[in-house]
Motif scaffolding. Sequence first.
Motif, PDB file in Angstrom:
ATOM      1  N   UNK A  36       0.839  -1.206   0.000  1.00 35.77           N
ATOM      2  CA  UNK A  36       0.000   0.000   0.000  1.00 35.77           C
ATOM      3  C   UNK A  36       0.872   1.255   0.000  1.00 35.77           C
ATOM      4  N   UNK A  37       1.908   1.248   0.817  1.00 32.09           N
ATOM      5  CA  UNK A  37       2.817   2.406   0.844  1.00 32.09           C
ATOM      6  C   UNK A  37       3.394   2.694  -0.540  1.00 32.09           C
ATOM      7  N   UNK A  38       3.849   1.644  -1.202  1.00 34.13           N
ATOM      8  CA  UNK A  38       4.471   1.821  -2.521  1.00 34.13           C
ATOM      9  C   UNK A  38       3.457   2.330  -3.540  1.00 34.13           C
ATOM     10  N   UNK A  67      -1.596  -1.595   9.111  1.00 40.33           N
ATOM     11  CA  UNK A  67      -2.136  -1.462   7.756  1.00 40.33           C
ATOM     12  C   UNK A  67      -3.028  -0.234   7.666  1.00 40.33           C
ATOM     13  N   UNK A  68      -3.894  -0.091   8.652  1.00 36.88           N
ATOM     14  CA  UNK A  68      -4.850   1.016   8.634  1.00 36.88           C
ATOM     15  C   UNK A  68      -4.139   2.360   8.591  1.00 36.88           C
ATOM     16  N   UNK A  69      -3.001   2.443   9.255  1.00 34.31           N
ATOM     17  CA  UNK A  69      -2.254   3.707   9.324  1.00 34.31           C
ATOM     18  C   UNK A  69      -1.719   4.153   7.964  1.00 34.31           C
ATOM     19  N   UNK A  70      -1.547   3.223   7.018  1.00 30.38           N
ATOM     20  CA  UNK A  70      -0.960   3.601   5.722  1.00 30.38           C
ATOM     21  C   UNK A  70      -2.004   3.695   4.612  1.00 30.38           C
ATOM     22  N   UNK A  71      -3.275   3.438   4.935  1.00 30.34           N
ATOM     23  CA  UNK A  71      -4.331   3.577   3.935  1.00 30.34           C
ATOM     24  C   UNK A  71      -4.780   5.036   3.903  1.00 30.34           C
ATOM     25  N   UNK A  72      -4.642   5.707   2.772  1.00 29.84           N
ATOM     26  CA  UNK A  72      -5.013   7.127   2.691  1.00 29.84           C
ATOM     27  C   UNK A  72      -6.508   7.352   2.962  1.00 29.84           C
ATOM     28  N   UNK A 120       4.947  -3.143  -5.829  1.00 33.42           N
ATOM     29  CA  UNK A 120       5.331  -2.565  -7.111  1.00 33.42           C
ATOM     30  C   UNK A 120       6.844  -2.357  -7.154  1.00 33.42           C
ATOM     31  N   UNK A 121       7.492  -2.980  -8.128  1.00 30.39           N
ATOM     32  CA  UNK A 121       8.923  -2.744  -8.322  1.00 30.39           C
ATOM     33  C   UNK A 121       9.168  -1.412  -9.005  1.00 30.39           C
ATOM     34  N   UNK A 122       8.226  -0.993  -9.815  1.00 30.47           N
ATOM     35  CA  UNK A 122       8.314   0.274 -10.529  1.00 30.47           C
ATOM     36  C   UNK A 122       6.908   0.686 -10.944  1.00 30.47           C
ATOM     37  N   UNK A 197       5.456  -6.966 -18.473  1.00 28.49           N
ATOM     38  CA  UNK A 197       5.490  -7.269 -17.045  1.00 28.49           C
ATOM     39  C   UNK A 197       4.587  -6.323 -16.270  1.00 28.49           C
ATOM     40  N   UNK A 198       4.029  -6.827 -15.171  1.00 28.19           N
ATOM     41  CA  UNK A 198       3.265  -5.968 -14.272  1.00 28.19           C
ATOM     42  C   UNK A 198       4.190  -5.057 -13.481  1.00 28.19           C
ATOM     43  N   UNK A 199       5.434  -5.485 -13.334  1.00 30.07           N
ATOM     44  CA  UNK A 199       6.377  -4.702 -12.534  1.00 30.07           C
ATOM     45  C   UNK A 199       6.134  -4.869 -11.047  1.00 30.07           C
ATOM     46  N   UNK A 200       5.810  -6.106 -10.635  1.00 32.81           N
ATOM     47  CA  UNK A 200       5.497  -6.359  -9.235  1.00 32.81           C
ATOM     48  C   UNK A 200       6.337  -7.514  -8.695  1.00 32.81           C
ATOM     49  N   UNK A 201       6.431  -7.542  -7.384  1.00 35.69           N
ATOM     50  CA  UNK A 201       7.047  -8.672  -6.683  1.00 35.69           C
ATOM     51  C   UNK A 201       5.946  -9.425  -5.961  1.00 35.69           C
ATOM     52  N   UNK A 202       5.843 -10.723  -6.255  1.00 35.22           N
ATOM     53  CA  UNK A 202       4.769 -11.559  -5.719  1.00 35.22           C
ATOM     54  C   UNK A 202       5.356 -12.680  -4.873  1.00 35.22           C
TER      55      UNK A 202
END
Length: 213
Positions: A36-38, A67-72, A120-122, A197-202
């Motif tokens: 979520x932060x990324x 988690x709740x603290x980083x959800x806008x 997200x890697x990018x 690529x999605x550009x993600x780390x799974x």
Amino acid sequence: MTKILFFLNTAFDVSKVNNIPVERGGERVNQFVNGINKLFEYEFESNVTFILSDNTISDKSKIDNKILDVIPSNVNFNLKEDNKLGSKNKGAGVLVSWKRSYDEISNYDYVVHFEPRLLLNDFTFLNDFLGNPRTLITLGENGDHFNTGLFSFDVKDFLKILDNLNADNLVKSSQSIEYSIFNIVSRDNVKYDTINKMGVRWFDSEKQIHHNM
């Protein structure tokens, strides 16, 4: 202005999931926090709306405070304990979540599905899609299914796909939603673009390894 909905699909409480491999505990919490932060490092325009949908909890008080603290504050919630099918087939759970938000999704031109346990890697996918909104997907290794961690769809096409999918059938047939969507899109000649690529780390919960996709 084109209206875009980012659909953030989560499963915060997997304590009742015993039939399929899932990550649990503090590591799962950290994956959500980081994901979520990324995502929200990206500078989104005002035409983008966010909804977080979860089938495993009924209200925000059940979300870990980290988690709740980083959800806008601009993220909307659609929460309901309705994970009977999702505990047996992950794709069925995602489908239940989508269908619960069917009317909300219909108010937009495009929907972007993202599972924020992914990191997200990018921002390649986001830049590509937001620079030219359209149906944009990545194909699986053998080219016979879509990857569903991050993709976008024209809402009119997406709702037609939902009309053709049944969560109970996914469970009964042990079918993956990635293949089901691909089959419908191929059958109906739905137009889409691909990105390499999605550009993600799974994190693969079954094999306990990370993949860059």
